[in-house]
Every structure is written in structure tokens, then in C-alpha cells.
Enzyme design. Structure first.
Site, PDB file in Angstrom:
ATOM      1  N   ASP A 289       0.844  -1.202   0.000  1.00 28.49           N
ATOM      2  CA  ASP A 289       0.000   0.000   0.000  1.00 28.49           C
ATOM      3  C   ASP A 289       0.863   1.229   0.000  1.00 28.49           C
ATOM      4  OD1 ASP A 289      -1.998   1.860   0.280  1.00 28.49           O
ATOM      5  OD2 ASP A 289      -2.448   1.348   2.354  1.00 28.49           O
TER       6      ASP A 289
ATOM      7  N   GLU B 174      -1.826  10.406  -0.242  1.00 26.84           N
ATOM      8  CA  GLU B 174      -3.105   9.684  -0.248  1.00 26.84           C
ATOM      9  C   GLU B 174      -3.525   9.340   1.176  1.00 26.84           C
ATOM     10  OE1 GLU B 174      -6.047   6.494  -0.383  1.00 26.84           O
ATOM     11  OE2 GLU B 174      -4.064   6.385   0.522  1.00 26.84           O
TER      12      GLU B 174
ATOM     13  N   ASP C  92      -5.020   0.763  -5.835  1.00 26.37           N
ATOM     14  CA  ASP C  92      -4.579   0.905  -4.442  1.00 26.37           C
ATOM     15  C   ASP C  92      -5.163  -0.237  -3.612  1.00 26.37           C
ATOM     16  OD1 ASP C  92      -3.546   1.960  -2.116  1.00 26.37           O
ATOM     17  OD2 ASP C  92      -5.095   3.505  -1.893  1.00 26.37           O
TER      18      ASP C  92
END
Lengths: 455, 455
Positions: free
Chosen positions: B291, B325, B353
């Protein structure tokens, strides 16, 4: 024994080839079916449903990890003695054992080159300390003892990192057990060993190591798989790798701990004994719920459940909660020495330390005749699908037939000796079934008209 | 585009019912088969075999976690710009974005009653601090927002622990997102939330929370599942539970970060753009390999691989590595605002993602006609068994058709936002296949004779 005829026969007469057990013995074992159903029902859907999990959870929530030498361990032993008394078990007592005490102290491993990074680590039990200022050294990563031998000339003055593949606990555990010796032999100043686990990113797994009196001991710790793999990649890229290792580890004076004992007295041959057991201590990380809280509690529950059902077997069922297993089987070894004269009366030892996931049956080391009897017994566990009896090497009791739980423990080493060994790993229905297996097998073995063959 | 006739037709003429795409368009898509085989071979068994994994590993080993506001993040952005230049991508540049910076500082949670135990915790991103001396308070454990409402009278002055069951990230993530608001509404002084993960003993998982301007913010952290479950059991036993929570968390002044951009320029309509993207920042624990290192690197690899094969699509393929993000989609939002005038030229956005495990195909939000085109495209991925195109709600680009990778990510939330998010989660063959999917889809979408329908 309920509803079974007493069959007197010499087990020496048994011929084990293809399990041609005498019909009388087969019939005797089969006659336990009603009793076993009663036991299974009580464990999984009756008075003991949920008891094993709930009592284990109370215990784990109260004491957490039970490190050898800790107050927590001794308090937990008192607690188990009291819990055994509360369920009306007999001859409840502790037997003192002298134990070695290792303390981890503060510890750290920091990658200094090619970049700064904290390396998650756990010192191995019995490791020596580093100097106070730590050991700052270059790293050599190897995948195996063979590679270490090939690259011996490169190891001098370095921290050797073992980045071995996980094959099995027995095989891969050699690196944790003997890595410090092998690294020291080629001049390493410390060693870091990839945790003995098939999958452990960010979670190191500790355990004991061995030193060799003829070789100066070096500090040793385990690291998580991701860091071992990262160091391997850095080496393959040609990076110079340096780590600063600090460990305060030390031995404290020996202490006294206890094996805890509780019995369901035999009603015909009380001097003859079937042991049900697990170890009550744990490593200092995690809660020791799986290793071996589950083993202790199904052993406790086996005696408590049979007692609560008023089932009085011929022989004594002796529940033992061993101390200091994680220090190297210290409690068990001491018990065998002290009880050497009694060993001939130990008819069978059930000792489990491999998890209490969904049970499949038992694993045993019991000779051919014994194996046939166990296979016949396990046929009675059909209703919980735990009918398997498989022969394995255990080696802990050379003179006594032994069995361990056979359970769906494929993920055991994901959690073993790590902070992840918590109640989250345990499942109440699986524990009920484990208790059913443990109680059923213990009861029949303790009650059979014939002693278990020791061949 | 290799070997395909240019078919000029209005996509408005497409009727999507049961995917009755015009034969011409189907034929055009089918005509990419040779090119797609070339791409797949390069990614999985040719010049790019292993490149995605190896480059990602180099990146992750060098920078580790890339927290919003860290030097590590900015250095990693420079690195990606240089890596894009090294593979001859064009228009390589960073676009500045103002980012909020939260710092966790020192933090701890200690169970004080019924016994002393360190509770593993991670403050939630944007949480406020406790007072320096910490918050010592009784605990109320609830399983849900509903239970909190029922027990609102008990919550005042307490630390509310949410011990919710994991259903899905969307549903269960509400507790991490809004638990602090809901707990504060009923007078709680802090909140601890079971990590949003199906399985996380000993491993807390962090992430952002929301506060409500009308309600005084309270400190909030996530804890591992085993501790949440333990607290639940303690409460059910009637124990008084007290925790001492200390958190130094604070906001620092805003900083400037960058979205990083690299292009494979279109050879006919360079002003029209297909975006391939992932986010380069990560939470501050773990290495951000999954991630979203994987998402960044398959996006980089898609552009680099197509470029290395000399494949020049009609439209521009723009790789973007979003910043911040984990601070709440800050980089993406800023980009949409700055590029508002260009959005009509954004033909398609591929933004992933959700892990880079073995790919199954793509997930899309693209309307019926678009879905039919994507399904037709995915038929060309048969050789790597990644042919699925499934419609989902994504919501990030209201005016532009979007797709994400569809991959076998069942264990994604085991590692997400935790120290376990390391290269150990990644697999080189899976990454090669992900790169093959990402490159293939990007190429066809960028090269089709017709613009992608925005219905």
C-alpha cells in the site's frame, strides 16, 4: 468403566501385524462407545461446552505470558492448583523444581548502513549480552550452514545473518538452536537468525539456543522474515551492510518453580498412572495461549470433566502442568528423575504441546501393539471426526508409551514464540473437541482391563 | 496500434444491452491480440520479467515507509522521477501540492486494571494528543455504534473501546473513521478501536480518522484484535477496566510535496490522456510495499515497458504517483483541481490501491458501454488468466471512466496500514502479471481509434 466386561488377557499374546487384536480386546474397547459418547457430549454440547475456552481465557487474560522465573508463572501455577481443587481433583500439589532464569533486558538492532532502520528482533533464550555500547559490525547473510562454510573466510568479525528457508520446525529450528555455535566457529561476533516460521513479516519468534562449551558464545537474536530478506537483497546488490546490536541479556540466579499435579484417583489400581499434560510456562512474548495454555487446559479439563461425570477409571489419571519447558524441558526432566522409581507404573503419557486447533486424533510413539490399540480406541471418536492415530517420533519418554494431540495446526508456527500467540488463535469449539479427544483417550487407557503394552 | 484498421464510428451509436458492440469495434479490439501477447511475454517472460519486483524492492529497501511530511517521501519522489527518466519516459516532473502533516510522536496504552499490560496501539492519523500526563480512565467496550447508543449513559468520562466485528473495509472502516466522533458525542474522553482487519493479533493497523467541528475532538488509536477481545471478556466478567493512554500526536505546519508525473507521449492525439497511477506515500508504519508501492510500480512499469517495446499509442499514457493519499487523498484532489480544464481530455483513469497479488482482471466504473469495451479488451488476457472485468463503485473521478486492478487480495487487510506491509507480501510472478494487465489495458485504451465513452 460402564457396561464393559472385564477381559483378562496378556498383551504379550497380541500379534500386531495388520492389527490382529484379539476379539476380546476389540470388544472391550468397543464396549466403551456409550461412555465415550457421554464424554463427547459433555465436552461439546453439555456441562463442559465452552468451559475449556472460557477457563483458558480467564487464565490468559489474568496472567498473560508466563516466563520462566517470573512471578506471573508462579502465580499461574497457584491458580491452576486452586482451579484443580475447585473441580474436586485429588492429590493436588506442586513439586519443586530448580530452574535456570534468563532475562532478556533491553535489546535492539539498528541497521546503520546502507540506511537507518530499526530491525525488529527478539534475543534468543540463553543468549549472552553484547557489550554495553553494543556490537557494530558488517553483516554477512547466508542461506544455510553449507553457505556459511563456503563463505567462512568472509565471516570473521561480522554479524552473520541466517536467512534460511522454512522447511519444518525440526529442520529449520537447527538454525535457531545451533546458529550461534556455527557462526562463532568462523569468527562471527554475533548472529541474527530469520525466525523459525513459514510466514512472519514484522513478527520475530524467539526460543532457546545452544552454546558449545568449547566455543566462546556470541549474542544471538531472531529477526522477522522481511528484514532477513531485505538484508539478503542488499547483500546481493553489493551494499555494505552494518548493524548495531545491543542486548542486555543475562542469567539470574536459579530459582525454584513447580510442576503442578492434580489427580483423578484410580478405583482399582490407583498406583498405576496415565498422565495427561501440557506445560504451563511460556516464552516472555505473547500470552502463551496456544503454547501451551491449550495443552494445559485440555489436560486439566480431561481430569475435571471425567470427575464431574463421576467416571472413575481403574487407574489414576494424573494431570501435570509442567514448568520451565521453554527453558529446555526442565520441569519434565526433573519429574522423570524424581519419579524414576514410579516410571514402571506410568502406563501411558499423554503430553501435548502442538496447538489445540481442530483435533484430528492423536499422534503416538507406542510400538506396534500399542498402535493397534490406539487405532481401535480412536474409532470411537467418529462423531467429532477425530479418529486418526498416527505413529510419530516423540522421544521424550523412552520407557513409556506416549501420545500427543494430532490437530489441524498448519499455522502453528505462524504464531509460535511470538507476540501473536494470544487467545485470538484459540477457538472454543475446537477446544471443546480437543477436550473430548483428550478425555476419551485418557479414560479408556486408564480403564482398560489390561496394561498398555510397553514394547 | 499494430495491424488494426482504424475504425471511425461514434460511440454514441453503441447500444450496450448485452454488449452488442459493433462488429467493427470488436474486430478492432481483437486485432490487438498480437501486441498484447508481445506485452504479456515481455512482462512475464522477457525483458521485464522480474523488473517490477526488483525495482519495487530496491525502492522499498531504500526508503521504507514514506510518511506524509517525511524526508523519506520527498526523497522517494525524486527517486521515482529519476527512475522514470532512466527508462526514457517523457515530460517527467513533479507538481507541487500543499499537504497537512500529522506526527504521531511517542504514544502508549497501558492496562492498569484488572492487571498491568502494555496494549499494542497505533494512534490514528489526525488524532489529537492526550494531556502530557495521559488519560487514565475506566473503559467501556461496545461491539457497535448501536450498542454505544444503548449504553450512552455509561460512556461519560470513559475510554470507549470499539470491538466491532470485521465485515468489510467499507463497513468496518466506519469505526476507525467516525468512532472518535460518536464516542465524544456521549462524553467519552478517548477511544480505542479494534483494528480494521479480519485477523490481526498483536498487530495494530492505523489510518485516518475524521473529527466533527461541532464536537470536541478526543484522542483515538487502534489496538490489536487480541487486546480488544480481551477487554471485551474482562468487561463481560464484571472486571473494572482502567487504561492509561498517552499520545503526543500533533499537527505540524503544512508542507509542500509533489505528485510525480512521467509520460509516454501519444503519437496522434498527445493531448488526450490515459492515466495509470498509484500513491507513493504510505502510513508511517510498515514499508508501504503493498500500500501502495505495488500500485506505483506497475504504473511506472506499464509506461516503461510499453516505451521499451517501442509501442507508441495514439493518446498519451501518463503515469502519476500521487502524494499524500494517506492524508486523505490530498495529492489526487489537488491534481483534479489544478487540471480541471484538462479533465475532458482524460480519456480514462487507471488508479490502483488494492494490492498487487495475482491479478484476475480489472474493476471499473465506466458505464454500460464502457463496461462492454473493457470486457472485450480483457478477453485478450487469457494467457495469464486475468480476463475478468467487473463493475464496482469507485467514486474518485466523477467525470472520467476509471479502473482499478482486480486481484486475489483476500488477505489485503491482514497487512494494510500495519508493520506487516513489507516486501514479504509481494511476489515477483504476481507483480509481473499485474504489470502485464496494467500495460495491456493502458495500451489498448490509449490506442483505440475511438475515445472511451463517458456515459
Amino acid at each position: 468403566m460402564l457396561g464393559a466386561n472385564i477381559i483378562l488377557l496378556s498383551l504379550a499374546a497380541l500379534v500386531a501385524a495388520d492389527c490382529n487384536l484379539p476379539e476380546e480386546l476389540k470388544n472391550e474397547i468397543a464396549s466403551y462407545a456409550t461412555t465415550i459418547d457421554l464424554i463427547i457430549t459433555a465436552a461439546t454440547n453439555g456441562s463442559f461446552k465452552g468451559v475449556t475456552y472460557n477457563e483458558l481465557a480467564k487464565f490468559v487474560d489474568r496472567f498473560g505470558g508466563r516466563k520462566v522465573g517470573s512471578k506471573s508463572l508462579e502465580d499461574s501455577i497457584d491458580y491452576m492448583l486452586n482451579l484443580s481443587l475447585a473441580y474436586d481433583l485429588q492429590n493436588v500439589h506442586g513439586e519443586e523444581v530448580e530452574i535456570p532464569v534468563w532475562e532478556r533486558g533491553s535489546e535492539s538492532a539498528v541497521l546503520i548502513e546502507p540506511r537507518t532502520k530499526d530491525i525488529r528482533m527478539l534475543g534468543l533464550i540463553y543468549s549472552v549480552a553484547t557489550p554495553v555500547e553494543g556490537i557494530l559490525a558488517e553483516v554477512l547473510v547466508v542461506k544455510s550452514f553449507d553457505e556459511l562454510k563456503e563463505r567462512a573466510a568472509e565471516a570473521n568479525g561480522k554479524i552473520v545473518v541466517f536467512n534460511e528457508d522454512f522447511i519444518s520446525y525440526g529442520e529449520t529450528g537447527q538454525y535457531r538452536g545451533y546458529g550461534a555455535i556455527e557462526a562463532a566457529k568462523v569468527g562471527a561476533v554475533a548472529t541474527l537468525i530469520k525466525s523459525v516460521s513459514p510466514f512472519s513479516p514484522a513478527n520475530p519468534h524467539t526460543g532457546i539456543l545452544a552454546y558449545d562449551d568449547s566455543i566462546t558464545p556470541i549474542p544471538a537474536a531472531c529477526i522477522a522474515s522481511n528484514d532477513a530478506n531485505m538484508l539478503q537483497r542488499m547483500q546481493e546488490r553489493g551494499d555494505t551492510i552494518k548493524i548495531l546490536l545491543k542486548m542486555e541479556a543475562k542469567m539470574l540466579p536459579n530459582q525454584i518453580s513447580r510442576n503442578a499435579v492434580a489427580e483423578l484417583k484410580g478405583n482399582i489400581n490407583p498406583e498405576k498412572v496415565v498422565i495427561v499434560s501440557g506445560h504451563i510456562d511460556s516464552v516472555d512474548v505473547g500470552d502463551g495461549a496456544m503454547d501451551d495454555g491449550g495443552g494445559v487446559f485440555i489436560s486439566w479439563a480431561a481430569a475435571a470433566l471425567l470427575n464431574s461425570l463421576g467416571l472413575k477409571p481403574r487407574r489414576t489419571i494424573r494431570a501435570i502442568y509442567w514448568t520451565a519447558e521453554e527453558a529446555g524441558g526442565v520441569g519434565l526432566t526433573a519429574y522423570q528423575q524424581v519419579h524414576e522409581d514410579e516410571i514402571e507404573n506410568f502406563n501411558f503419557v499423554m503430553d501435548t504441546d502442538v496447538g489445540t486447533f481442530t483435533p484430528l486424533g492423536i499422534e503416538y510413539e507406542a510400538g506396534e501393539n500399542g498402535g493397534c490399540i490406539l487405532q481401535e480406541i480412536m474409532k470411537l471418536l467418529t462423531s467429532i471426526n477425530a479418529t486418526q492415530a498416527r505413529s510419530v517420533e516423540m522421544g521424550l519418554w523412552p520407557e513409556t508409551p506416549t501420545a500427543s494431540l494430532y490437530n489441524a495446526n498448519e499455522q502453528y508456527f505462524w504464531y509460535h514464540h511470538s507476540p501473536q500467540d494470544t487467545m485470538d488463535i484459540e477457538d472454543t469449539n475446537a477446544l471443546d473437541k480437543c477436550t473430548a479427544v483428550w478425555s476419551s483417550v485418557a479414560y479408556i487407557l486408564a480403564d482398560l482391563s489390561v496394561d498398555f503394552p510397553k514394547d
